[in-house]
Design a protein around this motif. Structure first.
Motif, short mmCIF file in Angstrom:
data_model
loop_
_atom_site.label_atom_id
_atom_site.label_comp_id
_atom_site.label_asym_id
_atom_site.label_seq_id
_atom_site.Cartn_x
_atom_site.Cartn_y
_atom_site.Cartn_z
N GLY A 143 -25.55 9.69 28.79
CA GLY A 143 -26.24 10.69 29.62
C GLY A 143 -26.44 11.98 28.83
N THR A 144 -27.53 12.01 28.07
CA THR A 144 -27.83 13.18 27.20
C THR A 144 -28.50 14.29 27.99
N ALA A 145 -29.35 13.91 28.93
CA ALA A 145 -30.31 14.84 29.57
C ALA A 145 -31.11 15.51 28.45
N VAL A 146 -31.03 16.83 28.31
CA VAL A 146 -31.84 17.50 27.28
C VAL A 146 -30.99 17.90 26.07
N GLY A 147 -29.76 17.36 26.01
CA GLY A 147 -28.94 17.59 24.81
C GLY A 147 -27.95 18.73 24.92
N TYR A 148 -27.87 19.35 26.09
CA TYR A 148 -27.02 20.53 26.22
C TYR A 148 -25.55 20.22 25.88
N SER A 149 -24.96 19.25 26.58
CA SER A 149 -23.51 19.00 26.36
C SER A 149 -23.25 18.44 24.97
N ALA A 150 -24.20 17.70 24.41
CA ALA A 150 -24.02 17.21 23.03
C ALA A 150 -23.92 18.39 22.06
N LEU A 151 -24.75 19.40 22.29
CA LEU A 151 -24.71 20.60 21.42
C LEU A 151 -23.41 21.37 21.63
N VAL A 152 -22.95 21.43 22.87
CA VAL A 152 -21.65 22.07 23.15
C VAL A 152 -20.55 21.35 22.37
N MET A 153 -20.55 20.03 22.47
CA MET A 153 -19.49 19.24 21.80
C MET A 153 -19.55 19.45 20.29
N ALA A 154 -20.76 19.47 19.75
CA ALA A 154 -20.91 19.64 18.29
C ALA A 154 -20.28 20.95 17.82
N GLU A 155 -20.34 21.97 18.66
CA GLU A 155 -19.75 23.27 18.28
C GLU A 155 -18.24 23.19 18.15
N GLU A 156 -17.61 22.24 18.84
CA GLU A 156 -16.14 22.19 18.88
C GLU A 156 -15.54 21.17 17.91
N LEU A 157 -16.38 20.35 17.28
CA LEU A 157 -15.85 19.24 16.49
C LEU A 157 -15.76 19.59 15.00
N PRO A 158 -14.89 18.91 14.27
CA PRO A 158 -14.81 19.13 12.82
C PRO A 158 -16.13 18.73 12.17
N PRO A 159 -16.45 19.27 10.99
CA PRO A 159 -17.74 18.98 10.34
C PRO A 159 -17.97 17.49 10.07
N SER A 160 -16.91 16.72 9.90
CA SER A 160 -17.10 15.29 9.59
C SER A 160 -17.29 14.45 10.86
N ALA A 161 -17.23 15.06 12.02
CA ALA A 161 -17.37 14.29 13.26
C ALA A 161 -18.83 13.92 13.50
N HIS A 162 -19.02 12.85 14.28
CA HIS A 162 -20.38 12.44 14.63
C HIS A 162 -20.46 12.13 16.12
N ILE A 163 -21.58 12.53 16.72
CA ILE A 163 -21.79 12.29 18.15
C ILE A 163 -22.98 11.35 18.32
N THR A 164 -22.77 10.29 19.09
CA THR A 164 -23.87 9.43 19.50
C THR A 164 -24.09 9.69 20.99
N THR A 165 -25.35 9.90 21.37
CA THR A 165 -25.62 10.19 22.77
C THR A 165 -26.79 9.35 23.26
N VAL A 166 -26.72 8.89 24.51
CA VAL A 166 -27.68 7.90 25.02
C VAL A 166 -28.40 8.44 26.26
N GLU A 167 -29.72 8.27 26.27
CA GLU A 167 -30.52 8.72 27.42
C GLU A 167 -31.66 7.73 27.62
N ASN A 168 -32.02 7.49 28.89
CA ASN A 168 -33.08 6.51 29.14
C ASN A 168 -34.32 7.08 29.84
N TYR A 169 -34.33 8.38 30.10
CA TYR A 169 -35.45 8.95 30.87
C TYR A 169 -36.38 9.70 29.90
N ALA A 170 -37.59 9.14 29.72
CA ALA A 170 -38.50 9.58 28.65
C ALA A 170 -38.74 11.10 28.59
N PRO A 171 -39.04 11.76 29.72
CA PRO A 171 -39.31 13.21 29.60
C PRO A 171 -38.10 13.97 29.05
#
Ligand SMILES: C[S@@+](CC[C@H](N)C(=O)[O-])C[C@H]1O[C@@H](n2cnc3c(N)ncnc32)[C@H](O)[C@@H]1O
Length: 212
Positions: A60-88
Motif C-alpha cells: 500500500g504505497t498510495a503516493v509514496g508518503y510513508s515510503a519516503l518517511v521510512m527512507a528518512e529513518e533507515l541506514p543508507p544500505s537499507a532498501h524499501i520495496t513498496t506495492v500499489e495497484n491503483y494506477a492514478p
C-alpha cells in the motif's frame, strides 16, 4: 480511543517534517488520498530508528508518503520495496519517489497479495501493512513466511475507528465483512504460535507483531 484534549496535546508535541513531506501530506489530504496519520508516523519513525531494518516491504504505497518517511529513518544500505495497484496513485508515487526517494525505494505495480507470494522466504526484516484492510487475514500466512525471524510486522488501521472492538450487531450491515475479517486477523495475530503481538491504540490502531 483518546480524547480531543490528548489529541491536541500530541499534535502540539509533534515536531513536524521537512518541507517536502509536509507538502506531500497537504496534497494527499486535499486529494483525499489516505496516508499514515501523524501519530502513527511518529511511532513508525521511532520504531525504524531503533530497529534499523535493511529489507523493508510496504504493502500500500498510495503516493509514496510513508515510503519516503521510512527512507528518512533507515541506514543508507537499507532498501524499501513498496506495492500499489491503483494506477492514478502509481503515477503520482513514481513522480514523488523519483524526486525525493534517493534511489532506494522500488515501487512494484500490482496486487499486493500476488507480489507477496512471489517473494522468497524470510526475505524482509520489516513489513508495513497498509493496503486492503479486509485482506489482512488472508495474507497473514504469506506475511509470516516472508518475514525473517526477529522481524517486525506493523499493520495499520486495525481498530477501524473503534469498530473492531464492537459487537457485529452494532456495525452497519455493509461494514460487517471487514469487521469480522479484522477481528479474525487480530485474533490470529494474538494467538498464533511464533509471533508476539501488541495492539496499540495509536492513530487508527497499529498491530505491532514480532516473529520469534
Ligand atoms: C492507506 S493507503 C496507503 C498509504 C501509504 N502507506 C501512506 O501512508 O503514505 C492504501 C493503499 O493501498 C492500495 N491497495 C489496496 N489494495 C491493494 C492491493 N490488493 N494491492 C496493492 N495495493 C492495494 C490502495 O490503492 C491505497 O493506495
Amino acid at each position: 480511543m483518546i480524547t480531543e484534549r490528548i489529541r491536541e496535546y500530541l499534535d502540539y508535541l509533534d515536531p513536524g517534517n521537512r518541507r517536502y513531506l509536509e507538502e506531500l501530506r497537504r496534497e494527499a489530504e486535499e486529494g483525499e488520498v489516505p496516508i499514515i496519520r501523524r501519530d502513527s508516523e511518529r511511532f513508525l519513525r521511532a520504531l525504524l530508528a531503533g530497529l534499523r531494518p535493511l529489507r523493508v516491504l510496504e504493502l500500500g504505497t498510495a503516493v509514496g508518503y510513508s515510503a519516503l518517511v521510512m527512507a528518512e529513518e533507515l541506514p543508507p544500505s537499507a532498501h524499501i520495496t513498496t506495492v500499489e495497484n491503483y494506477a492514478p496513485r502509481i503515477a503520482r508515487a513514481k513522480e514523488n519517489l523519483a524526486r525525493y526517494g534517493v534511489g532506494r525505494i522500488t515501487l512494484i505495480e500490482g496486487d499486493a497479495f500476488q507480489v507477496l507470494r512471489e517473494q522468497p522466504d524470510e526475505s524482509y526484516d520489516f513489513l508495513f501493512l497498509d493496503a486492503a484492510k479486509g485482506q489482512y487475514v488472508k495474507w497473514l500466512p504469506e506475511l509470516l513466511r516472508v518475514l525473517s525471524p526477529g522481524g517486525t510486522l506493523l499493520s495499520d488501521n486495525v481498530l477501524q475507528g473503534g469498530d473492531t472492538a464492537e459487537s457485529r450487531f452494532v456495525i452497519d450491515r455493509r461494514d460487517r465483512t471487514i469487521h469480522s475479517r479484522m477481528r479474525a486477523y487480530l485474533e490470529q495475530l494474538s494467538r498464533t504460535e511464533g509471533i508476539r503481538t501488541s495492539i496499540l491504540p495509536i492513530g487508527d490502531g497499529l498491530a505491532f507483531s514480532v516473529k520469534v
